[in-house]
Design a protein around this motif. Structure first.
Motif, PDB file in Angstrom:
ATOM      1  N   GLN A 182       0.913  -1.268   0.417  1.00 15.39           N
ATOM      2  CA  GLN A 182      -0.341   0.011   0.157  1.00 15.39           C
ATOM      3  C   GLN A 182       0.461   1.080   0.006  1.00 15.39           C
ATOM      4  OE1 GLN A 182      -2.799  -0.779   3.334  1.00 15.39           O
ATOM      5  NE2 GLN A 182      -4.359  -1.318   2.277  1.00 15.39           N
ATOM      6  N   PRO A 183       2.053   1.522   1.455  1.00 16.73           N
ATOM      7  CA  PRO A 183       2.799   2.508   1.089  1.00 16.73           C
ATOM      8  C   PRO A 183       2.799   3.231  -1.141  1.00 16.73           C
ATOM      9  CG  PRO A 183       3.427   1.243   2.911  1.00 16.73           C
ATOM     10  CD  PRO A 183       2.293   0.536   1.801  1.00 16.73           C
ATOM     11  N   LEU A 189      -2.943  19.264  -8.121  1.00 20.12           N
ATOM     12  CA  LEU A 189      -3.183  20.185  -7.395  1.00 20.12           C
ATOM     13  C   LEU A 189      -2.374  21.355  -7.837  1.00 20.12           C
ATOM     14  CD1 LEU A 189      -4.873  21.284  -5.108  1.00 20.12           C
ATOM     15  CD2 LEU A 189      -3.037  20.644  -3.929  1.00 20.12           C
ATOM     16  N   ARG A 249       0.427   4.040  -2.187  1.00 22.65           N
ATOM     17  CA  ARG A 249      -0.693   5.051  -2.141  1.00 22.65           C
ATOM     18  C   ARG A 249       0.377   6.323  -2.055  1.00 22.65           C
ATOM     19  NH1 ARG A 249      -5.184   5.369   0.998  1.00 22.65           N
ATOM     20  NH2 ARG A 249      -5.331   2.906   1.157  1.00 22.65           N
ATOM     21  N   ALA A 254      -1.950  13.091  -7.401  1.00 24.86           N
ATOM     22  CA  ALA A 254      -3.041  14.011  -6.881  1.00 24.86           C
ATOM     23  C   ALA A 254      -2.327  15.390  -6.232  1.00 24.86           C
ATOM     24  CB  ALA A 254      -3.548  13.473  -5.317  1.00 24.86           C
ATOM     25  N   GLN A 255      -0.906  14.916  -5.203  1.00 28.25           N
ATOM     26  CA  GLN A 255      -0.442  16.478  -5.530  1.00 28.25           C
ATOM     27  C   GLN A 255       0.118  17.236  -6.233  1.00 28.25           C
ATOM     28  OE1 GLN A 255      -0.746  17.486  -2.216  1.00 28.25           O
ATOM     29  NE2 GLN A 255       0.915  19.006  -2.631  1.00 28.25           N
ATOM     30  N   GLN A 315      -0.413   9.968  -3.888  1.00 33.53           N
ATOM     31  CA  GLN A 315      -0.652  10.701  -3.129  1.00 33.53           C
ATOM     32  C   GLN A 315       0.232  12.074  -4.125  1.00 33.53           C
ATOM     33  OE1 GLN A 315       0.867  10.067   0.690  1.00 33.53           O
ATOM     34  NE2 GLN A 315       2.300  11.165   0.859  1.00 33.53           N
ATOM     35  N   GLN A 373       5.120  25.255  -2.602  1.00 29.65           N
ATOM     36  CA  GLN A 373       5.312  23.902  -2.339  1.00 29.65           C
ATOM     37  C   GLN A 373       5.878  23.937  -4.033  1.00 29.65           C
ATOM     38  OE1 GLN A 373       2.399  20.461  -1.143  1.00 29.65           O
ATOM     39  NE2 GLN A 373       1.508  22.163   0.036  1.00 29.65           N
TER      40      GLN A 373
END
Lengths: 98, 386
Positions: A29-30, A44, A33, A40-41, A37, A98
């Protein structure tokens, strides 16, 4: 082989299956994910850049990097002054910090 | 302990079962805990989905960052010649932003400006210092649709007064002729305002502002008694905004005023096109402005991308009701201006323009401006890391 011993090993293995599956899931999973992640970042940030140029760029020049603690205040100001939407504010803050 | 007391052979399978059952739940739980931790980390970084959060709370975005007060200042040194008459116009405009909690903001902007002309009796310059409290307001972000503002605020009529007025933002240093329509000489109202911006569809945003202002005659806080509203639609895809403004004066002739605004930044081009029209009993007029950054020039790209060329055409027609204090032209006037700006950085630029004014009654004149504008912004405090 002793039947009892064989049953013992089999049941032990069966009992450990959740443990093994749990470890495997946790190990898997890590990575998955983290990938999602980052994706998605990245999405964004791209959205933030787009919204920066679409909103802030109408009056201001290309991004001037400010510390995040300033960006949080300036965005609140621009939310009032330029009627930025919630979505604009979130994406632009992410882009500028960021 | 239990397994020790059981027979090694006869109950070996039972021992294995018990051992497995003893180990498995804790191991499984460990796996689950790690998975949950990964999910939580993702949620913290990614934040809730767009459109489903209350970003009134900036902590949603940056949990470890606290907004701090910001001090900002615009500085300009402009020299203008109108009909051969020179004017020195040094200007300082401080801005303060003080966030309180997660939903409040206290903000203000002042202007200190001198208008210096050659002293006819000497060799120096003479003039006076003009002080103006542009706005001093308290904002409360109620929710994603509504922000309440109290105090002295910039009158939201059209787009120039609120968004484009500061010297470090405007492309040409002279005000549009129609600017005083419904904003008055001070450009501000004193009272309360409701405003906001939100998506009405995924590709369109609605922004609005409605306000009530009371009359004040104390300089530099003077304002008219009126109410009004502005609404606009912004299409982020093509970067087009259009909208209208309305104001009803609650004093003197109790007249109505209205206006329209338009702005377009075609995404592939570094081009700004803006226009406004306004009409009141004092007069009516329009301005249309185009500004283009030469970033796409085929030669000298590194230099020319700092250069901006600007053109603006405007006309003003005197109305029936004349108010000598409103700063509007007293005669019908046309003005064309051409500007050339050079951006040393995003906060320092050289500005220049030439314009030709055609005014009824022989008021034709050349209008020149040359100057430098600078903007700084610094945080006041370090903020808390929570």
């Amino acid at each position: 082989m002793n039947v009892g011993r064989a049953m013992s090993i089999g049941i032990f293995a069966l009992g450990c299956l959740p443990f093994l599956l749990g470890r495997a899931t946790a190990a898997q999973q890590p990575g998955g994910r983290v990938g999602a992640q980052e994706s998605a970042q990245q999405k964004l940030l791209e959205e933030g850049e787009k919204r920066f140029h679409a909103n802030c760029g109408r009056c201001h020049q290309s991004p001037h990097k400010f510390p995040p603690r300033m960006v949080m205040t300036i965005e609140r100001h621009m939310r009032v002054r330029a009627t930025l939407t919630d979505e604009d504010m979130r994406a632009i803050v992410a882009y500028l910090t960021q | 302990m239990l397994s020790v007391s059981l027979g090694a052979t006869k109950y070996g399978w039972l021992r294995g079962l018990l051992l497995a059952l003893a180990i498995a739940p804790s191991a499984f739980a460990q796996g689950q805990t790690q998975a949950q931790t990964a999910t939580q980390t993702e949620a913290q970084l990614q934040g809730p989905p767009l459109g489903q959060v209350d970003p009134n709370s900036p902590d949603v975005i940056l949990p470890a960052v606290t907004a701090v007060p910001v001090f900002s200042m615009g500085v300009g040194m402009i020299t203008a010649w109108q009909g051969g008459q020179p004017n020195l116009e040094p200007l300082i405009s401080p801005v303060g932003l003080i966030p309180i909690g997660q939903k409040w903001l206290v903000e203000g902007r002042g202007t200190f400006e001198s208008d210096l002309i050659p002293d006819p009796n000497g060799t120096g310059w003479k003039g006076y210092l003009e002080k103006e409290a542009d706005y001093v307001q308290v904002d409360y972000i109620a929710n994603k649709y509504v922000t309440l503002s109290f105090g002295r605020y910039l009158t939201p009529f059209g787009i120039f007064n609120e968004r484009l007025y500061p010297i470090w933002i405007r492309n040409l240093q002279s005000d549009p002729l129609i600017l005083p329509i419904s904003t008055g000489p001070s450009g501000a109202g004193t009272g309360a305002m409701l405003r906001g911006g939100f998506n009405v569809t995924p590709k369109a945003e609605l922004n609005y502002a409605t306000y009530f202002s009371t009359k004040l005659t104390t300089n530099p806080f003077d304002s008219d008694r009126d109410w009004g509203m502005r609404a606009g639609i912004y299409l982020p895809g093509p970067r087009v905004e259009f909208g209208g403004s309305f104001q009803h004066l609650l004093q003197t002739d109790h007249s109505n005023a209205f206006g329209f605004h338009f702005a377009w930044q075609p995404p592939p081009l570094p081009l700004d096109i803006r226009a406004e029209y306004a009409r009141s009993s004092n007069g009516s007029g329009y301005w249309v402005e185009g500004a283009y950054r030469l970033g796409q020039a085929p030669v000298w790209k590194d230099e020319l991308r700092h250069v901006q060329v600007v053109g603006r055409m405007q006309e003003y027609y005197v109305g029936k009701f004349e108010d000598e204090d409103d700063d509007l032209p007293m005669v019908n006037t046309k003005l064309f201006e051409f500007g050339l700006n050079y951006y040393f950085r995003d906060d320092i630029r050289f500005v220049s323009s030439y314009g030709r004014q055609f005014a009824a009654g022989g008021g034709n004149a050349n209008v020149w401006t040359v100057g430098v504008t600078y903007r700084l912004a610094v945080p006041v405090g370090h903020g808390d890391a929570r």
